[in-house]
Design an enzyme around this catalytic site. Structure first.
Site, PDB file in Angstrom:
ATOM      1  N   SER A 138       0.857  -1.194   0.000  1.00 52.29           N
ATOM      2  CA  SER A 138       0.000   0.000   0.000  1.00 52.29           C
ATOM      3  C   SER A 138       0.891   1.241   0.000  1.00 52.29           C
ATOM      4  CB  SER A 138      -0.867  -0.016   1.265  1.00 52.29           C
ATOM      5  OG  SER A 138      -1.492   1.239   1.476  1.00 52.29           O
ATOM      6  N   TYR A 197      -3.868  -0.904   9.883  1.00 53.74           N
ATOM      7  CA  TYR A 197      -3.631  -1.068   8.442  1.00 53.74           C
ATOM      8  C   TYR A 197      -2.213  -0.607   8.075  1.00 53.74           C
ATOM      9  CZ  TYR A 197      -4.616  -0.883   3.397  1.00 53.74           C
ATOM     10  OH  TYR A 197      -4.586  -1.074   2.034  1.00 53.74           O
TER      11      TYR A 197
HETATM   12  P1  NAD Z   1     -11.765  -5.053  -1.644  1.00 54.50           P
HETATM   13  O1  NAD Z   1     -12.343  -4.770  -0.308  1.00 54.50           O
HETATM   14  O2  NAD Z   1     -12.631  -5.020  -2.849  1.00 54.50           O
HETATM   15  O3  NAD Z   1     -11.022  -6.452  -1.636  1.00 54.50           O
HETATM   16  C1  NAD Z   1     -10.543  -7.081  -0.488  1.00 54.50           C
HETATM   17  C2  NAD Z   1     -10.568  -8.567  -0.727  1.00 54.50           C
HETATM   18  O4  NAD Z   1     -10.056  -9.239   0.416  1.00 54.50           O
HETATM   19  C3  NAD Z   1     -11.993  -9.076  -0.965  1.00 54.50           C
HETATM   20  O5  NAD Z   1     -11.959 -10.005  -2.011  1.00 54.50           O
HETATM   21  C4  NAD Z   1     -12.319  -9.760   0.347  1.00 54.50           C
HETATM   22  O6  NAD Z   1     -13.231 -10.817   0.190  1.00 54.50           O
HETATM   23  C5  NAD Z   1     -10.949 -10.269   0.756  1.00 54.50           C
HETATM   24  N1  NAD Z   1     -10.899 -10.544   2.179  1.00 54.50           N
HETATM   25  C6  NAD Z   1     -10.957  -9.654   3.199  1.00 54.50           C
HETATM   26  N2  NAD Z   1     -10.945 -10.293   4.381  1.00 54.50           N
HETATM   27  C7  NAD Z   1     -10.876 -11.623   4.106  1.00 54.50           C
HETATM   28  C8  NAD Z   1     -10.850 -12.799   4.895  1.00 54.50           C
HETATM   29  N3  NAD Z   1     -10.915 -12.758   6.234  1.00 54.50           N
HETATM   30  N4  NAD Z   1     -10.789 -13.992   4.281  1.00 54.50           N
HETATM   31  C9  NAD Z   1     -10.748 -14.067   2.932  1.00 54.50           C
HETATM   32  N5  NAD Z   1     -10.766 -12.998   2.119  1.00 54.50           N
HETATM   33  C10 NAD Z   1     -10.835 -11.787   2.704  1.00 54.50           C
HETATM   34  O7  NAD Z   1     -10.605  -3.994  -1.787  1.00 54.50           O
HETATM   35  P2  NAD Z   1      -9.309  -3.977  -2.733  1.00 54.50           P
HETATM   36  O8  NAD Z   1      -8.944  -2.559  -2.862  1.00 54.50           O
HETATM   37  O9  NAD Z   1      -9.506  -4.769  -3.965  1.00 54.50           O
HETATM   38  O10 NAD Z   1      -8.219  -4.657  -1.800  1.00 54.50           O
HETATM   39  C11 NAD Z   1      -7.313  -5.640  -2.242  1.00 54.50           C
HETATM   40  C12 NAD Z   1      -5.968  -5.429  -1.588  1.00 54.50           C
HETATM   41  O11 NAD Z   1      -5.424  -4.197  -2.054  1.00 54.50           O
HETATM   42  C13 NAD Z   1      -6.031  -5.315  -0.062  1.00 54.50           C
HETATM   43  O12 NAD Z   1      -4.921  -5.968   0.508  1.00 54.50           O
HETATM   44  C14 NAD Z   1      -5.922  -3.813   0.157  1.00 54.50           C
HETATM   45  O13 NAD Z   1      -5.406  -3.504   1.410  1.00 54.50           O
HETATM   46  C15 NAD Z   1      -4.976  -3.462  -0.965  1.00 54.50           C
HETATM   47  N6  NAD Z   1      -4.935  -2.047  -1.322  1.00 54.50           N
HETATM   48  C16 NAD Z   1      -6.019  -1.394  -1.828  1.00 54.50           C
HETATM   49  C17 NAD Z   1      -5.907  -0.044  -2.157  1.00 54.50           C
HETATM   50  C18 NAD Z   1      -7.061   0.735  -2.711  1.00 54.50           C
HETATM   51  O14 NAD Z   1      -6.917   1.941  -2.884  1.00 54.50           O
HETATM   52  N7  NAD Z   1      -8.176   0.137  -3.013  1.00 54.50           N
HETATM   53  C19 NAD Z   1      -4.706   0.613  -1.996  1.00 54.50           C
HETATM   54  C20 NAD Z   1      -3.635  -0.071  -1.487  1.00 54.50           C
HETATM   55  C21 NAD Z   1      -3.740  -1.411  -1.168  1.00 54.50           C
END
Ligand code: NAD
Length: 253
Positions: free
Chosen positions: A145, A158
């Site tokens: 991130s 986080y």
């Molecule tokens: P999102 O919330 O759409 O996806 C998160 C995913 O993690 C989902 O598929 C959810 O089902 C899964 N998940 C969460 N808890 C879980 C558990 N206990 N067991 C199994 N699966 C679980 O959001 P996203 O943005 O697609 O996030 C994906 C990754 O990217 C994450 O690690 C997030 O921290 C990271 N991220 C996102 C951003 C952003 O701006 N969206 C930025 C930096 C990092």
């Protein structure tokens, strides 16, 4: 030909958090590059399978709650039962909890650290054991991130987890590079997914964030697919322990 080194035909990838957002984008990218994909989802599988099989790809959905390490070995075993091997692990599943640090609860600390860091370590360990057994290396990609590099506000667990991910990526890369296992990370910038819904719904924060992104837009899941294919492929065989920002220039400011 250089593009052949990006081809993932015959490879098997495990992607956690495959049902939505960046995980779904990564699944589609890896499948389009030729990989068979085992996608781990927590509750509902989403339409990732339909999207991949419609394009002629192969997909296995695995239901597992990654807040504990209980399902770790089952994820590897189910993948091997279906596809015979594992070559790529993408640790994408992650959660965020927002609250002032002064009021932050132990549960919001533990849930985030367990999901975003502890399970990532033990799933990586299980995948690496399998890679070593197969004897021809493997690729691990962790989703980091901007808060691997920066402090942020109101997201103490986080930021701790994602800063930890960058360190863990380096450590595992150092231990396993000799086994031809490449461990790297992708640090997405501000992407339009569930993870950032609260920010995008807050007009002030949303405008502040957008105003600081040189690319002048929020990222989308497709933006991480190409970098994931690269890091999963033999084109990245000599890339070890690096966290690649995919952020529209956010960190360059
Ligand atoms: P999102 O919330 O759409 O996806 C998160 C995913 O993690 C989902 O598929 C959810 O089902 C899964 N998940 C969460 N808890 C879980 C558990 N206990 N067991 C199994 N699966 C679980 O959001 P996203 O943005 O697609 O996030 C994906 C990754 O990217 C994450 O690690 C997030 O921290 C990271 N991220 C996102 C951003 C952003 O701006 N969206 C930025 C930096 C990092």
């Amino acid at each position: 030909m250089i593009l052949d080194s990006f081809n993932l035909s015959g490879k098997v990838a495990i992607v956690t958090g495959s049902n939505t957002g960046l995980g779904q984008g990564i699944c589609l990218g890896l499948a389009e590059a030729g990989a068979k994909v085992a996608g781990v989802y927590r509750n509902t599988p989403g339409d990732t399978e339909k999207m991949i099989t419609a394009d002629g790809g192969e997909y296995l959905g695995i239901k597992a709650d990654l807040v504990s390490i209980e399902p770790v070995q089952r994820i590897i075993d189910e993948t091997i039962k279906k596809f015979g091997r594992v070559d790529i692990l993408v640790n994408n599943a992650g959660i965020i909890r927002r609250e002032d640090s002064i009021n932050f609860t132990e549960k919001d600390w533990d849930d985030v650290l367990n999901t975003n860091l502890k399970t990532v370590f033990f799933l990586s360990q299980a995948a690496a054991k399998q890679f070593m057994k197969q004897g021809d290396g493997g690729k691990i990609i962790n989703i980091a991130s901007m808060l691997s590099f920066q402090g942020g506000i109101r997201v103490p667990s986080y930021t701790s987890s994602k800063s930890g991910i960058m360190g863990l990526t380096r450590l595992l890369a150092c231990e396993w590079a000799k086994d031809n296992i490449n461990v790297n990370a992708i640090a997405p910038g501000y992407m339009d997914t569930n993870n950032t819904e609260a920010l995008r719904n807050d007009p002030k924060r949303s405008a502040e964030i957008l105003g600081r992104i040189p690319a002048d837009r929020w990222g989308i899941p497709e933006d991480v697919a190409g970098p994931a294919v690269f890091l999963a492929s033999s084109a990245a065989d000599y890339v070890n322990g690096y966290t690649l920002a995919v952020d529209g220039g956010w960190l360059a400011r």
